[in-house]
Design a protein around this motif. Sequence first.
Motif, PDB file in Angstrom:
ATOM      1  N   ALA A   1      -6.494  -4.564  -1.702  1.00  0.00           N
ATOM      2  CA  ALA A   1      -6.816  -3.662  -0.602  1.00  0.00           C
ATOM      3  C   ALA A   1      -8.299  -3.739  -0.262  1.00  0.00           C
ATOM      4  O   ALA A   1      -8.680  -3.763   0.913  1.00  0.00           O
TER       5      ALA A   1
ATOM      6  N   THR B   1      -6.701   1.290   3.912  1.00  0.00           N
ATOM      7  CA  THR B   1      -6.430  -0.131   4.133  1.00  0.00           C
ATOM      8  C   THR B   1      -5.435  -0.317   5.265  1.00  0.00           C
ATOM      9  O   THR B   1      -5.594  -1.199   6.109  1.00  0.00           O
ATOM     10  N   ILE B   2      -4.402   0.524   5.278  1.00  0.00           N
ATOM     11  CA  ILE B   2      -3.414   0.421   6.356  1.00  0.00           C
ATOM     12  C   ILE B   2      -4.094   0.694   7.704  1.00  0.00           C
ATOM     13  O   ILE B   2      -3.885  -0.029   8.681  1.00  0.00           O
TER      14      ILE B   2
ATOM     15  N   PHE C   1      -3.776  -4.508  -7.082  1.00  0.00           N
ATOM     16  CA  PHE C   1      -3.404  -4.271  -5.693  1.00  0.00           C
ATOM     17  C   PHE C   1      -4.507  -3.514  -4.971  1.00  0.00           C
ATOM     18  O   PHE C   1      -4.719  -3.701  -3.770  1.00  0.00           O
TER      19      PHE C   1
ATOM     20  N   TYR D   1      -5.371   3.263  -0.240  1.00  0.00           N
ATOM     21  CA  TYR D   1      -4.223   2.582   0.368  1.00  0.00           C
ATOM     22  C   TYR D   1      -4.077   2.953   1.834  1.00  0.00           C
ATOM     23  O   TYR D   1      -3.835   2.101   2.689  1.00  0.00           O
ATOM     24  N   VAL D   2      -4.243   4.244   2.121  1.00  0.00           N
ATOM     25  CA  VAL D   2      -4.119   4.690   3.510  1.00  0.00           C
ATOM     26  C   VAL D   2      -5.211   4.062   4.363  1.00  0.00           C
ATOM     27  O   VAL D   2      -4.955   3.584   5.479  1.00  0.00           O
TER      28      VAL D   2
ATOM     29  N   LEU E   1      -6.254   9.873  -4.567  1.00  0.00           N
ATOM     30  CA  LEU E   1      -5.479   8.782  -5.143  1.00  0.00           C
ATOM     31  C   LEU E   1      -4.924   7.857  -4.064  1.00  0.00           C
ATOM     32  O   LEU E   1      -4.870   6.645  -4.238  1.00  0.00           O
ATOM     33  N   ILE E   2      -4.517   8.451  -2.945  1.00  0.00           N
ATOM     34  CA  ILE E   2      -3.908   7.590  -1.920  1.00  0.00           C
ATOM     35  C   ILE E   2      -4.928   7.088  -0.902  1.00  0.00           C
ATOM     36  O   ILE E   2      -4.607   6.213  -0.094  1.00  0.00           O
TER      37      ILE E   2
ATOM     38  N   HIS F   1       2.136   8.222  -5.680  1.00  0.00           N
ATOM     39  CA  HIS F   1       1.240   9.370  -5.884  1.00  0.00           C
ATOM     40  C   HIS F   1       1.754  10.618  -5.183  1.00  0.00           C
ATOM     41  O   HIS F   1       1.668  11.725  -5.724  1.00  0.00           O
TER      42      HIS F   1
ATOM     43  N   MET G   1       0.834  -1.197   0.000  1.00  0.00           N
ATOM     44  CA  MET G   1       0.000   0.000   0.000  1.00  0.00           C
ATOM     45  C   MET G   1       0.879   1.263   0.000  1.00  0.00           C
ATOM     46  O   MET G   1       0.602   2.232  -0.699  1.00  0.00           O
ATOM     47  N   LEU G   2       1.971   1.212   0.769  1.00  0.00           N
ATOM     48  CA  LEU G   2       2.841   2.385   0.847  1.00  0.00           C
ATOM     49  C   LEU G   2       3.566   2.648  -0.474  1.00  0.00           C
ATOM     50  O   LEU G   2       3.924   3.787  -0.771  1.00  0.00           O
TER      51      LEU G   2
ATOM     52  N   TYR H   1       2.194   2.546  -3.369  1.00  0.00           N
ATOM     53  CA  TYR H   1       1.303   3.411  -4.153  1.00  0.00           C
ATOM     54  C   TYR H   1       1.213   4.800  -3.546  1.00  0.00           C
ATOM     55  O   TYR H   1       1.156   5.798  -4.274  1.00  0.00           O
ATOM     56  N   VAL H   2       1.202   4.848  -2.225  1.00  0.00           N
ATOM     57  CA  VAL H   2       1.187   6.167  -1.584  1.00  0.00           C
ATOM     58  C   VAL H   2       2.444   6.937  -1.995  1.00  0.00           C
ATOM     59  O   VAL H   2       2.375   8.117  -2.373  1.00  0.00           O
TER      60      VAL H   2
ATOM     61  N   VAL I   1      -4.399  14.220  -5.057  1.00  0.00           N
ATOM     62  CA  VAL I   1      -3.480  13.243  -4.471  1.00  0.00           C
ATOM     63  C   VAL I   1      -4.124  12.556  -3.266  1.00  0.00           C
ATOM     64  O   VAL I   1      -3.954  11.363  -3.043  1.00  0.00           O
TER      65      VAL I   1
END
Lengths: 349, 319
Positions: free
Chosen positions: B242, B293-294, B238, B290-291, B286-287, A149, A142-143, A145-146, B283
Amino acid sequence: MSKRLTGILTPIISVLLGIIVGTIIMLISGYDPVAAYTALWNGAFGEVYYVGEVIRQFTPYILAGLAVAFAFRVGLFNIGVEGQFIVGWLASVWVGVAFDLPKVIHLPLAILAAIVAGALWAFIPGFLKARFRVHEVIVTIMLNYVALHVTNYIIRNVLAAKSGDKTEMIHESASLRSEWLQSLTDYSRLHWGIILAIACCFIMWFLLEKTTRGFELRAVGFNQHAAHYAGMNVNRNIILSMVISGAFAGLAGAMEGLGTFGYAAVKGGFTGVGFDGIAIALLGSNTALGVFFSAILFGALKVGALNMPLEAGVPNELVDIIIALIVFFVASSYIIRAFLDRIGKKGVK
Amino acid sequence: MSLMDILTIVVPSTLLWAAPLIFTALGGIFSERSGVVNIGLEGLMVIGAFTSIVFNLTFFDTFGNATPWIAILVAMVAGAIFSLLHAVASITFRADHTVSGVAINLLAVGLTMFLVKQIYGKGETGIISKGFSKIDVPVLKDIPVIGEIFFQNTYWTSFVAIIVAIIAWYIVYKTPFGLRLRSVGEHPMAADTMGINVTKMRYLGVMLSGALGGIGGAVYAQSITSNFSHATISGQGFMALAAMIFGKWHPLGALGAAIFFGFAQSISIIGSSLPFLKEIPNVYLLIAPYVLTILALTGFIGRADAPKAVGTHYIKGSR
């Protein structure tokens, strides 16, 4: 058959199997494998220029491989090398562009920035693993992709000159480039980074094999519970290993930022260096020396591949297929080992 | 711009972007519920996207308007076959699941780009002449308000994806097959003792993930990109992974997560044409997947626990 011999034979057999399957694929799709492999060889070692490019290519590969291998030895799977690599790249370029300093200070500062950025980026999954038992594989993916971007955003909105897609060139005082190395190799993009990469191989070997800290790290990798019972601080070692791994990855980014390119550009997707690092670490059995050699192999494959479409008309993606197959075979080494054991036993009888 | 106008733009777009994620995330659930980690979802989507586009380009003249749907089926089969590599490596050859998944991703991109260059002589395929196009759902579109938001200018594939998610939920939680699948992923030895063939169940789980991942890739390629190149699938696999985790390995949870991620993706693209959203730098959007999911994994948004035996090898006779 001794364990050591099996350990050396398994990667070699994997590479051979990868090449054999690659040959079969070429035969099926009507290409000439001999011409293709000749072109590959010429493209990697045929001229001194290509040799310089191969060395330039495997410089970040060594560091990415070390990053993955270091975490592996402590029982962690750092898929996030790609992200730490991108972050390190940007950090080094940022420092390279923003300051005007004498070279003795500027260059080390830019390199340090990359190392710190990579280490911090890897600290997150390390900390989450140690504190919350979150699996590092998912967090690092995941990081990645972070990182992609966020760095794109920073390049576009903070660093790019006039709404462009890349930063300005770094100042000469932060550059790893060397006229001398370039002229030596017929003006390839070879730079001083290779020295750093080789030094890091030594550092990793020394740290893991010769220091108490390294012993602890490896102990945690072998058996967390035993390490804990022996009074070692498992959580601290987990975080430390991720941080060191990320530092290697960040430094790999500096190789591109300060050496090869001298700038950072907006990326549409991943560079692939981090993922190739996984392959390199696996093939090198996660040792410093093994990583060094397998990085050379992968660097030669990648650079040589570019010559394949020109000289033999074979798409250079063939090399990507071979690399993927090598990973498969190394990962499936259980079956290769079982096979070797059987041969070994027959020999004894 | 009224709220109604905004909704009629945002909802269909969200569903469009969510559909491939839903299919692929469901695939991930079948694999991980059986105990096999599948990082290779991205690669499986690549295979699906490639197969569907090549099929579509080749057979459009033969099958006409039905081509995209047949292409999905072909991509499904291709994905299932390709996933066998992951199954053989990680189940039979006892490879590390994550490493094998990484290899799947590398191999998928290498192989498809190799084939694209071989077939078309360049780095990308042509544009397909018939992909999935916007439709109005008959009857339902006439419902006031709801019809306009949900059932006009939308795509069949989105509704199919939602229905498949409900079917997947039924299979995983309400059928003997689902019970066996879950038991193999939670405690393979206990399952084996009860006479369940662990290896067979895991192969099925991985192949289902291949089939659904193939569908996901085919839907994405035929409704969003319309051609195939190295950048066609860039992170959707991916993101589906997630969604699966954010949905806590539950089909309906993954459905919700995928729709939410689809929303984030579509907003990051169409957001600039909407009031108040264009103020937010994209941005963040976009993130966001992912964030989140963490954060979900960390336990800030409810605890997400993986199946117990996920990522382990089952070796008969060992304790």
